[in-house]
Design a protein around this motif. Structure first.
Motif, PDB file in Angstrom:
ATOM      1  N   LEU A  10       0.824  -1.211   0.000  1.00 52.94           N
ATOM      2  CA  LEU A  10       0.000   0.000   0.000  1.00 52.94           C
ATOM      3  C   LEU A  10       0.860   1.264   0.000  1.00 52.94           C
ATOM      4  CD1 LEU A  10      -3.007   0.904   0.292  1.00 52.94           C
ATOM      5  CD2 LEU A  10      -2.678   0.773   2.755  1.00 52.94           C
ATOM      6  N   THR A  11       1.962   1.249   0.730  1.00 50.67           N
ATOM      7  CA  THR A  11       2.756   2.462   0.940  1.00 50.67           C
ATOM      8  C   THR A  11       4.018   2.566   0.085  1.00 50.67           C
ATOM      9  OG1 THR A  11       3.947   1.419   2.770  1.00 50.67           O
ATOM     10  CG2 THR A  11       1.955   2.660   3.326  1.00 50.67           C
ATOM     11  N   ASP A  12       4.532   1.458  -0.422  1.00 52.50           N
ATOM     12  CA  ASP A  12       5.798   1.483  -1.167  1.00 52.50           C
ATOM     13  C   ASP A  12       5.763   2.376  -2.398  1.00 52.50           C
ATOM     14  OD1 ASP A  12       7.313  -0.011   0.536  1.00 52.50           O
ATOM     15  OD2 ASP A  12       7.221  -1.865  -0.628  1.00 52.50           O
ATOM     16  N   VAL A  13       4.613   2.495  -3.031  1.00 54.86           N
ATOM     17  CA  VAL A  13       4.492   3.326  -4.229  1.00 54.86           C
ATOM     18  C   VAL A  13       4.937   4.757  -3.932  1.00 54.86           C
ATOM     19  CG1 VAL A  13       2.816   4.320  -5.843  1.00 54.86           C
ATOM     20  CG2 VAL A  13       2.647   1.925  -5.193  1.00 54.86           C
ATOM     21  N   HIS A  14       4.585   5.241  -2.751  1.00 56.34           N
ATOM     22  CA  HIS A  14       4.894   6.624  -2.385  1.00 56.34           C
ATOM     23  C   HIS A  14       6.097   6.744  -1.448  1.00 56.34           C
ATOM     24  CE1 HIS A  14       1.265   7.967  -4.350  1.00 56.34           C
ATOM     25  NE2 HIS A  14       0.592   7.027  -3.717  1.00 56.34           N
ATOM     26  N   LYS A  15       6.645   5.601  -1.010  1.00 56.82           N
ATOM     27  CA  LYS A  15       7.783   5.594  -0.085  1.00 56.82           C
ATOM     28  C   LYS A  15       7.457   6.368   1.193  1.00 56.82           C
ATOM     29  CE  LYS A  15      10.452   3.526  -3.109  1.00 56.82           C
ATOM     30  NZ  LYS A  15       9.826   2.273  -3.451  1.00 56.82           N
ATOM     31  N   LEU A  16       6.273   6.110   1.733  1.00 61.58           N
ATOM     32  CA  LEU A  16       5.799   6.764   2.938  1.00 61.58           C
ATOM     33  C   LEU A  16       5.306   5.737   3.945  1.00 61.58           C
ATOM     34  CD1 LEU A  16       3.639   9.579   1.295  1.00 61.58           C
ATOM     35  CD2 LEU A  16       5.904   9.846   2.321  1.00 61.58           C
ATOM     36  N   SER A  17       5.126   6.171   5.163  1.00 59.02           N
ATOM     37  CA  SER A  17       4.523   5.308   6.183  1.00 59.02           C
ATOM     38  C   SER A  17       3.009   5.283   5.975  1.00 59.02           C
ATOM     39  CB  SER A  17       4.834   5.857   7.578  1.00 59.02           C
ATOM     40  OG  SER A  17       4.145   7.083   7.788  1.00 59.02           O
ATOM     41  N   TYR A  18       2.348   4.337   6.637  1.00 57.11           N
ATOM     42  CA  TYR A  18       0.883   4.287   6.561  1.00 57.11           C
ATOM     43  C   TYR A  18       0.293   5.576   7.130  1.00 57.11           C
ATOM     44  CZ  TYR A  18      -3.942   2.836   7.081  1.00 57.11           C
ATOM     45  OH  TYR A  18      -5.321   2.784   7.009  1.00 57.11           O
ATOM     46  N   ALA A  19       0.862   6.068   8.221  1.00 51.43           N
ATOM     47  CA  ALA A  19       0.367   7.311   8.825  1.00 51.43           C
ATOM     48  C   ALA A  19       0.439   8.464   7.821  1.00 51.43           C
ATOM     49  CB  ALA A  19       1.163   7.647  10.077  1.00 51.43           C
ATOM     50  N   GLU A  20       1.521   8.560   7.091  1.00 51.35           N
ATOM     51  CA  GLU A  20       1.655   9.634   6.105  1.00 51.35           C
ATOM     52  C   GLU A  20       0.670   9.446   4.954  1.00 51.35           C
ATOM     53  OE1 GLU A  20       6.340  10.793   6.459  1.00 51.35           O
ATOM     54  OE2 GLU A  20       5.824   8.779   5.764  1.00 51.35           O
ATOM     55  N   LEU A  21       0.437   8.212   4.571  1.00 54.08           N
ATOM     56  CA  LEU A  21      -0.494   7.933   3.479  1.00 54.08           C
ATOM     57  C   LEU A  21      -1.922   8.330   3.835  1.00 54.08           C
ATOM     58  CD1 LEU A  21      -0.839   6.696   0.620  1.00 54.08           C
ATOM     59  CD2 LEU A  21      -1.274   4.512   1.761  1.00 54.08           C
ATOM     60  N   VAL A  22      -2.332   8.076   5.073  1.00 55.64           N
ATOM     61  CA  VAL A  22      -3.710   8.384   5.462  1.00 55.64           C
ATOM     62  C   VAL A  22      -3.871   9.784   6.031  1.00 55.64           C
ATOM     63  CG1 VAL A  22      -4.272   5.959   5.881  1.00 55.64           C
ATOM     64  CG2 VAL A  22      -3.566   7.388   7.797  1.00 55.64           C
ATOM     65  N   GLY A  23      -2.759  10.461   6.288  1.00 56.39           N
ATOM     66  CA  GLY A  23      -2.826  11.809   6.844  1.00 56.39           C
ATOM     67  C   GLY A  23      -2.429  11.823   8.308  1.00 56.39           C
ATOM     68  N   ALA A  24      -1.140  11.903   8.553  1.00 58.23           N
ATOM     69  CA  ALA A  24      -0.615  11.893   9.922  1.00 58.23           C
ATOM     70  C   ALA A  24      -1.088  13.119  10.684  1.00 58.23           C
ATOM     71  CB  ALA A  24       0.911  11.850   9.883  1.00 58.23           C
ATOM     72  N   GLU A  25      -1.239  12.941  11.986  1.00 59.11           N
ATOM     73  CA  GLU A  25      -1.656  14.049  12.844  1.00 59.11           C
ATOM     74  C   GLU A  25      -1.196  13.795  14.267  1.00 59.11           C
ATOM     75  OE1 GLU A  25      -5.995  14.093  13.672  1.00 59.11           O
ATOM     76  OE2 GLU A  25      -6.044  12.351  12.361  1.00 59.11           O
ATOM     77  N   GLU A  26      -1.246  14.841  15.070  1.00 55.22           N
ATOM     78  CA  GLU A  26      -0.942  14.714  16.503  1.00 55.22           C
ATOM     79  C   GLU A  26      -2.098  13.975  17.171  1.00 55.22           C
ATOM     80  OE1 GLU A  26       1.494  16.023  18.696  1.00 55.22           O
ATOM     81  OE2 GLU A  26       2.736  16.870  17.104  1.00 55.22           O
ATOM     82  N   VAL A  27      -1.790  13.099  18.089  1.00 51.93           N
ATOM     83  CA  VAL A  27      -2.819  12.407  18.858  1.00 51.93           C
ATOM     84  C   VAL A  27      -2.489  12.545  20.340  1.00 51.93           C
ATOM     85  CG1 VAL A  27      -3.428  10.783  17.026  1.00 51.93           C
ATOM     86  CG2 VAL A  27      -1.644  10.175  18.643  1.00 51.93           C
TER      87      VAL A  27
END
Length: 122
Positions: A74-91
């Protein structure tokens, strides 16, 4: 010879496209990378989205299965983490977990915790 396209591969591509669309991006665009740390997190609901989408493949499997068969493709195409792919945020809460626990149990535990401590929708 091109690799054979499995139903899982098609599902991953559709899910990735949907995640990008939710961020206002097209399939040819990449989400933004972010620094490692507290801002590179996701809400519980984002994990449940993943579980709901891939439940028939995940079943009672662990993060070890999820990583190699769903998250990385899912993420390798963009070389990002899953959090970055779905929209990382502070929690508010950080959770460390054992990859050997079934993913569905992990998600349920997080949901129960969120219901106990949060006023908002997790």
């Amino acid at each position: 010879q091109l690799p054979r396209s499995r139903p899982l591969d098609k599902r991953i591509a559709r899910f990735r496209d949907r995640l990008l669309k939710q961020q206002g991006l097209q399939a040819s665009q990449s989400p933004s990378a972010c620094d490692k740390g507290s801002g590179r997190a996701i809400r519980v609901g984002r994990l449940h989205d993943l579980l709901d989408e891939f439940q028939e493949y995940i079943r009672n499997r662990t993060a070890y299965y999820l990583d190699g068969n769903i998250i990385r493709p899912l993420t390798d195409v963009h070389k990002l983490s899953y959090a970055e792919l779905v929209g990382a945020e502070e929690v508010e809460w950080f959770v460390s977990h054992f990859w050997g626990t079934t993913f569905a149990h992990f998600c349920l535990s997080l949901k129960k915790h969120a219901e106990m401590v949060c006023d908002e929708n997790p």
